[in-house]
Design a protein around this motif. Sequence first.
Motif, PDB file in Angstrom:
ATOM      1  N   VAL A  80       0.785  -1.182   0.045  1.00  0.00           N
ATOM      2  CA  VAL A  80       0.012  -0.005   0.088  1.00  0.00           C
ATOM      3  C   VAL A  80       0.768   1.367  -0.088  1.00  0.00           C
ATOM      4  N   THR A  81       0.682   2.231  -0.699  1.00  0.00           N
ATOM      5  CA  THR A  81       1.200   3.543  -0.851  1.00  0.00           C
ATOM      6  C   THR A  81      -0.045   4.459  -0.494  1.00  0.00           C
ATOM      7  N   VAL A  82       0.431   5.433   0.450  1.00  0.00           N
ATOM      8  CA  VAL A  82      -0.320   6.491   0.783  1.00  0.00           C
ATOM      9  C   VAL A  82      -0.123   7.700   0.240  1.00  0.00           C
ATOM     10  N   VAL A  83      -0.757   8.548  -0.447  1.00  0.00           N
ATOM     11  CA  VAL A  83      -0.278   9.999  -0.696  1.00  0.00           C
ATOM     12  C   VAL A  83      -0.712  10.841   0.272  1.00  0.00           C
ATOM     13  N   SER A  84       0.012  11.482   0.904  1.00  0.00           N
ATOM     14  CA  SER A  84      -0.277  12.611   2.185  1.00  0.00           C
ATOM     15  C   SER A  84       0.266  13.940   1.950  1.00  0.00           C
ATOM     16  N   GLU A  85      -0.492  14.821   1.848  1.00  0.00           N
ATOM     17  CA  GLU A  85      -0.051  16.293   1.763  1.00  0.00           C
ATOM     18  C   GLU A  85       0.970  16.438   2.929  1.00  0.00           C
ATOM     19  N   GLU A 130       3.648  17.661  10.717  1.00  0.00           N
ATOM     20  CA  GLU A 130       2.985  18.609  10.426  1.00  0.00           C
ATOM     21  C   GLU A 130       1.534  18.641  10.696  1.00  0.00           C
ATOM     22  N   VAL A 131       0.961  17.374  10.769  1.00  0.00           N
ATOM     23  CA  VAL A 131      -0.683  17.335  11.039  1.00  0.00           C
ATOM     24  C   VAL A 131      -0.638  17.562  12.637  1.00  0.00           C
ATOM     25  N   GLN A 134      -8.250  14.878  15.305  1.00  0.00           N
ATOM     26  CA  GLN A 134      -7.808  14.210  14.156  1.00  0.00           C
ATOM     27  C   GLN A 134      -6.325  14.397  14.077  1.00  0.00           C
ATOM     28  N   ARG A 135      -5.931  15.657  14.799  1.00  0.00           N
ATOM     29  CA  ARG A 135      -4.554  15.674  14.614  1.00  0.00           C
ATOM     30  C   ARG A 135      -3.742  14.775  15.493  1.00  0.00           C
ATOM     31  N   LEU A 136      -4.261  14.160  16.395  1.00  0.00           N
ATOM     32  CA  LEU A 136      -3.647  13.207  17.115  1.00  0.00           C
ATOM     33  C   LEU A 136      -3.496  11.909  16.646  1.00  0.00           C
ATOM     34  N   LYS A 137      -5.156  11.663  15.902  1.00  0.00           N
ATOM     35  CA  LYS A 137      -5.485  10.505  15.450  1.00  0.00           C
ATOM     36  C   LYS A 137      -4.645  10.300  14.269  1.00  0.00           C
ATOM     37  N   LEU A 138      -4.890  11.049  13.349  1.00  0.00           N
ATOM     38  CA  LEU A 138      -4.130  10.894  11.886  1.00  0.00           C
ATOM     39  C   LEU A 138      -2.772  10.883  12.049  1.00  0.00           C
ATOM     40  N   ALA A 139      -1.906  11.571  12.779  1.00  0.00           N
ATOM     41  CA  ALA A 139      -0.296  11.671  13.093  1.00  0.00           C
ATOM     42  C   ALA A 139      -0.071  10.281  13.362  1.00  0.00           C
ATOM     43  N   ALA A 140      -0.762   9.855  14.586  1.00  0.00           N
ATOM     44  CA  ALA A 140      -0.332   8.525  14.918  1.00  0.00           C
ATOM     45  C   ALA A 140      -0.679   7.193  14.103  1.00  0.00           C
ATOM     46  N   TRP A 141      -1.461   7.459  13.386  1.00  0.00           N
ATOM     47  CA  TRP A 141      -2.009   6.239  12.104  1.00  0.00           C
ATOM     48  C   TRP A 141      -1.012   6.354  11.262  1.00  0.00           C
ATOM     49  N   LEU A 142      -0.686   7.514  10.706  1.00  0.00           N
ATOM     50  CA  LEU A 142       0.390   7.721   9.895  1.00  0.00           C
ATOM     51  C   LEU A 142       1.687   7.154  10.078  1.00  0.00           C
ATOM     52  N   GLU A 143       2.099   7.309  11.419  1.00  0.00           N
ATOM     53  CA  GLU A 143       3.325   6.662  12.106  1.00  0.00           C
ATOM     54  C   GLU A 143       3.236   5.081  12.030  1.00  0.00           C
ATOM     55  N   LEU A 144       1.911   4.684  12.576  1.00  0.00           N
ATOM     56  CA  LEU A 144       1.842   3.327  12.637  1.00  0.00           C
ATOM     57  C   LEU A 144       1.845   2.620  11.242  1.00  0.00           C
ATOM     58  N   PHE A 145       1.240   3.259  10.222  1.00  0.00           N
ATOM     59  CA  PHE A 145       1.420   2.681   8.761  1.00  0.00           C
ATOM     60  C   PHE A 145       2.802   2.743   8.449  1.00  0.00           C
ATOM     61  N   THR A 167      -7.200  25.813  23.030  1.00  0.00           N
ATOM     62  CA  THR A 167      -6.348  24.786  23.697  1.00  0.00           C
ATOM     63  C   THR A 167      -4.683  25.121  23.040  1.00  0.00           C
ATOM     64  N   ASP A 168      -4.930  25.749  22.010  1.00  0.00           N
ATOM     65  CA  ASP A 168      -3.464  25.783  21.285  1.00  0.00           C
ATOM     66  C   ASP A 168      -3.574  26.806  20.066  1.00  0.00           C
ATOM     67  N   ALA A 169      -2.648  27.079  19.130  1.00  0.00           N
ATOM     68  CA  ALA A 169      -2.547  28.142  18.352  1.00  0.00           C
ATOM     69  C   ALA A 169      -3.309  27.876  17.123  1.00  0.00           C
ATOM     70  N   GLY A 170      -3.772  26.327  17.299  1.00  0.00           N
ATOM     71  CA  GLY A 170      -4.632  25.701  15.695  1.00  0.00           C
ATOM     72  C   GLY A 170      -5.829  25.467  16.161  1.00  0.00           C
TER      73      GLY A 170
END
Length: 413
Positions: A27-32, A37-38, A104-115, A263-266
């Motif tokens: 599997v190849t994922v194309v992520s911006e 960064e997420v 989703q900043r938490l979730k997607l970042a962790a899932w990217l690393e897990l992938f 909560t933060d700047a974003g």
Amino acid sequence: MRRVAIIGAGQAGLQLALGLRSAGYEVTVVSERTAEEVRGGGVMSTQLMFGPALALERAAGLNLWDDLAPVMRGFEMTQWDPAAEAPRSRFTASFDEEVRSVDQRLKLAAWLELFEARGGRVEYRSAGADELAGIAGRHDLTVVATGRGALSSLFGRDAERSAYDRPQRTLACFYASGVEGRGAASDAYARVTGVPPAGDAIVMRALTVGGRCDILLIEGKFGGPYDCWGDRPAPEEGLRRAVELLRVYAPWEYERFAKAEPTDAGAALYGAITPTVRHGVAELGDGQCVLGMADAVVVNDPITGQGANNAARAAASYLDAIVRRGDLSFDGPWMRRTFAEYWKSAQHVHAFTDLMLRQPPADHVVRLLEAAFEHPAAAHRFTNGYADPLDYRDWLMDPAGAERYLAEIARAD
């Protein structure tokens, strides 16, 4: 080993990618954006997830925050008009299953690393429409899982299934810390306050990058007092403005948010979404096709909190279809059947969301909500329909079914 490309690294794209890796696909994922960064960027959604969608994550081993994310035990709905003399109407009801929101900043970042840790390949870049043919040519299957930009337009709007051709609400979302409870059970509930001239203020608990927080989503009617975000203020100013609106239009929420801070700047997000259904398959020429998934082909306004749930269902449905296909070709007819199978559930989500956006609301919906304010059984059924909007089909979505249900409630008194 079969090769699959997934363009987009959101809830649907990464859930599918991780599922395919577990099933032995290349599997190849194309992520911006990279995981870093997420994680360090701006908020992307409210991502309220109900029991069935959480169960899909748990079955896939992706429930990484069960010990941290707060559980919302119930739902509170309030309707009133501060300019009218009538008292506000309110009901509360418990959820039958757990409800959570993980930034989703938490979730997607962790899932990217897990992938990547599981051997998946990530290309960190944007993919243009002119690249799709090349990507499709190098893979057995290409799935587009990003609803942004020109890629989604390749799928074409399905006019028969799309009730709206423009946004129905203006949106503002804030992640806040320092929200104080009122000493009521509903402090931990998902809460909606509807005000006819303004729109809806929706509050939920969540886990964000810095810990637990509260999310305030303002669904404003165009031209009304909630339609005031054109300057896209920074989080601190935006939240201050939102809290002042609560002072007037939801004072019981103002009491909670009076001392809140971003909560933060974003921690702020603004926008407007056109609810749209697109065709599930894009033809690129020379017999090449790509398959659309989740927000790339079915876009819902967040008023009913269905976006992340819709994405999770899409990923699970597509994973099952891909694995069952075995060594056969992922051709156009198979892609269309795969989308059609997913649409069997997605159609109920989309119809429910469209109905709740309708102005003025349908008469039978008004009567059913009035019944919910008076009858706990109706409030409970309405509340738990959010988990699977299929239940709404035979009563909330159908005027004749609504009459039958109203008569059933009356007989029970």
